[in-house]
Write a protein that holds these residues in place. Structure first.
Motif, PDB file in Angstrom:
ATOM      1  N   TYR A   1      -4.459 -34.892 -12.135  1.00 35.03           N
ATOM      2  CA  TYR A   1      -3.287 -34.461 -12.901  1.00 35.03           C
ATOM      3  C   TYR A   1      -2.491 -35.666 -13.394  1.00 35.03           C
ATOM      4  O   TYR A   1      -2.033 -35.700 -14.544  1.00 35.03           O
TER       5      TYR A   1
ATOM      6  N   ARG B   1      -4.312 -37.047 -16.337  1.00 36.19           N
ATOM      7  CA  ARG B   1      -4.198 -36.157 -17.509  1.00 36.19           C
ATOM      8  C   ARG B   1      -2.848 -36.313 -18.185  1.00 36.19           C
ATOM      9  O   ARG B   1      -2.738 -36.286 -19.411  1.00 36.19           O
TER      10      ARG B   1
ATOM     11  N   LEU C   1      -9.462 -27.564 -17.414  1.00 34.52           N
ATOM     12  CA  LEU C   1      -8.755 -28.446 -16.477  1.00 34.52           C
ATOM     13  C   LEU C   1      -7.502 -27.761 -15.927  1.00 34.52           C
ATOM     14  O   LEU C   1      -7.171 -27.914 -14.745  1.00 34.52           O
ATOM     15  N   ILE C   2      -6.814 -26.994 -16.759  1.00 36.79           N
ATOM     16  CA  ILE C   2      -5.636 -26.252 -16.278  1.00 36.79           C
ATOM     17  C   ILE C   2      -6.072 -25.241 -15.218  1.00 36.79           C
ATOM     18  O   ILE C   2      -5.466 -25.119 -14.149  1.00 36.79           O
TER      19      ILE C   2
ATOM     20  N   SER D   1      -7.105 -26.846 -12.008  1.00 36.33           N
ATOM     21  CA  SER D   1      -5.945 -27.448 -11.354  1.00 36.33           C
ATOM     22  C   SER D   1      -5.115 -26.384 -10.626  1.00 36.33           C
ATOM     23  O   SER D   1      -4.794 -26.517  -9.441  1.00 36.33           O
ATOM     24  N   ILE D   2      -4.793 -25.321 -11.351  1.00 40.43           N
ATOM     25  CA  ILE D   2      -3.977 -24.250 -10.750  1.00 40.43           C
ATOM     26  C   ILE D   2      -4.750 -23.602  -9.597  1.00 40.43           C
ATOM     27  O   ILE D   2      -4.240 -23.457  -8.482  1.00 40.43           O
TER      28      ILE D   2
ATOM     29  N   LYS E   1      -5.692 -25.607  -6.203  1.00 40.89           N
ATOM     30  CA  LYS E   1      -4.611 -25.672  -5.204  1.00 40.89           C
ATOM     31  C   LYS E   1      -4.397 -24.313  -4.536  1.00 40.89           C
ATOM     32  O   LYS E   1      -4.219 -24.216  -3.326  1.00 40.89           O
TER      33      LYS E   1
ATOM     34  N   PHE F   1       4.536 -21.690 -20.735  1.00 39.67           N
ATOM     35  CA  PHE F   1       3.801 -22.960 -20.654  1.00 39.67           C
ATOM     36  C   PHE F   1       2.769 -23.055 -21.777  1.00 39.67           C
ATOM     37  O   PHE F   1       2.606 -24.100 -22.411  1.00 39.67           O
TER      38      PHE F   1
END
Ligand code: URA
Length: 442
Positions: free
Chosen positions: A167, A170, A181-182, A185-186, A189, A209
């Motif tokens: 992140y 990025r 990638l979003i 990433s979300i 986690k 967003f």
């Protein structure tokens, strides 16, 4: 596959096999991949995209790059559930939803974040409560999730470390916007929290967003697909963010709003509607209700009985906050030195709200950060914000500013007046819950 070969393959539009993706992500987590390689990989993915299978593999590898929470040893009597939001203004859903689900038999280990850009952060809101610690030790976290049913805390370094590193790269390589990638990433986690089911709140509209409604929908569908293919049944709701969700934004002001909803002082409203909708999906996904009507009936009963409020109070006390927050919130929550009402400059219908600008007004008041190390002022913010579609008369209050100084309040007032559009002809506000996308594990 060598990292440079995998990067070349992606650059040239080839599909990467799952083991190459796992290798890359473990290299991100343990430092074998250099920052330059990380930047090149992120750009190759941004330009070429990823297939669904690649996105699933990237998500699973991100999830598995650090600790994955395991609740099995605790013999929990109910499912482990969580919700994640793409972030908004006046979005204090987590504060109400976590304890509410706990009161219905779920267990919610909620790892939350801080404010980002114009959006508020759950941790910043909770830290408006004196003594509340967002970094408890693991034993306290696990005890609260078991006994109270909910603990809302901050990110630990051990969950999804690959995402932390990626992140940061990025952020400075123009690759934040990449959908795979979003998603990785979300979900990397969230899925590391050992969930039985996940509900995603994907925002649509001016304060969202994602830049367009189509992009929000694509994100919602991809998240639901990828998470369920990675083994966690996931439902995504598309919810409106063309106005603040609650009629307030800020930290202590949002905690006050959460208390008002939990104690039944605030009945109805968009915040309650969104939270109830998300919570119903969580009960369904977790097997705590047989159908939507049953889920809603349980939720309504647990709110009215005070059970949800009681879980919130126990969570706050368990994490170091005052044991009488519900009874004496006025004594514990900070208030701003200056209050100022913003009055309508003319009569009309409130047809548009620049939600992003309202969020930025809170940041400028000191309620959010301009730089990562800024200390925020928990007392400042906005409350009593008029709703979209409301007919207002000349001079009627449109919002109340909570500021640290008269100068700050004046500055915020100018921004607010520019952000609230009054027109002669009424226009209907967008509906709050615009779609529900449910996905089972295939
Ligand atoms: N939130 C995240 O955690 N990661 C992203 O990439 C975008 C939003």
């Amino acid at each position: 596959m060598l990292p440079q070969e995998a990067i070349r393959a992606k650059r040239d539009g080839q599909e990467l096999p799952p083991d190459a993706i796992r290798e890359l992500v473990s290299g991100i987590a343990d430092g074998r991949l250099a920052d330059a390689q990380l930047g090149a990989l992120a750009m190759a993915i941004t330009l070429q995209g990823m297939s669904d299978a690649e996105t699933v593999a990237f998500t699973e590898a991100t999830r598995d790059s650090g600790e994955v929470l395991d609740w099995r040893g605790l013999d929990l009597p109910g499912p482990v559930l969580d919700k994640h939001s793409t972030g908004g203004v006046g979005d204090l859903v987590s504060l109400v939803l976590g304890p509410w689900i706990a009161a219905c038999g779920g267990h919610v280990p909620m790892i939350s974040g801080r404010g980002l850009g114009h959006t508020g952060g759950t941790l910043d809101k909770l830290e408006a409560i004196p003594g509340y610690s967002v970094t408890p030790d693991t034993a306290t976290f696990r005890r609260l999730v078991k006994d109270v049913g909910v603990a809302i805390i901050g990110q630990t370094g051990s969950l999804a470390p690959a995402d932390k590193r990626l992140y940061a790269v990025r952020d400075v390589t123009a690759t934040v916007e990449s959908l795979p990638l979003i998603v990785a990433s979300i979900l990397g986690k969230k899925l590391a929290c050992g969930l039985d089911a996940l509900v995603m709140d994907v925002k649509v509209g001016g304060g969202a967003f994602m830049p367009t409604p189509e992009a929000s929908r694509q994100l919602a569908e991809t998240i639901a697909d990828v998470a369920s293919r990675a083994g966690t049944p996931t439902t995504a709701l598309l919810t409106d963010m063309s106005q603040p969700l609650a009629p307030c934004a800020g930290n202590a002001v949002e905690v006050r709003e959460a208390l008002a909803v939990l104690t039944g002082e605030r009945k109805g409203g968009r915040l309650l509607e969104a939270t109830r909708g998300l919570a119903a999906e969580m009960l369904l996904a977790g097997g705590l209700a047989s159908d939507r009507a049953a889920a809603l009936a349980t939720l309504d009963e647990r709110l009215a009985s005070g059970a949800a409020a009681e879980r919130f109070a126990r969570m706050v006390a368990g994490l170091g906050g005052p044991s009488d927050l519900l009874e004496n919130s006025g004594r514990h929550l900070p208030t701003a030195a200056v209050m100022r009402e913003v009055h309508a400059p003319r009569a009309g219908h409130l047809n548009a709200i620049d939600t992003r600008a309202l969020g930025m007004a809170v940041v400028e008041l000191g309620g959010g950060r301009r730089a990562p190390d800024d200390i925020i002022d928990p007392a400042v913010g906005l409350s009593d914000i008029a709703a979209l579609g409301e007919a207002v008369s000349h001079g009627q209050p449109l919002a109340r500013i909570h500021a640290a100084s008269a100068a700050d309040a004046e500055h915020a007032e100018r921004h607010l007046l520019a952000a609230l559009s009054l027109e002669d002809t009424p226009r209907p506000a967008p509906s709050l819950i615009q779609d529900t996308i449910r996905r089972e594990v295939p």
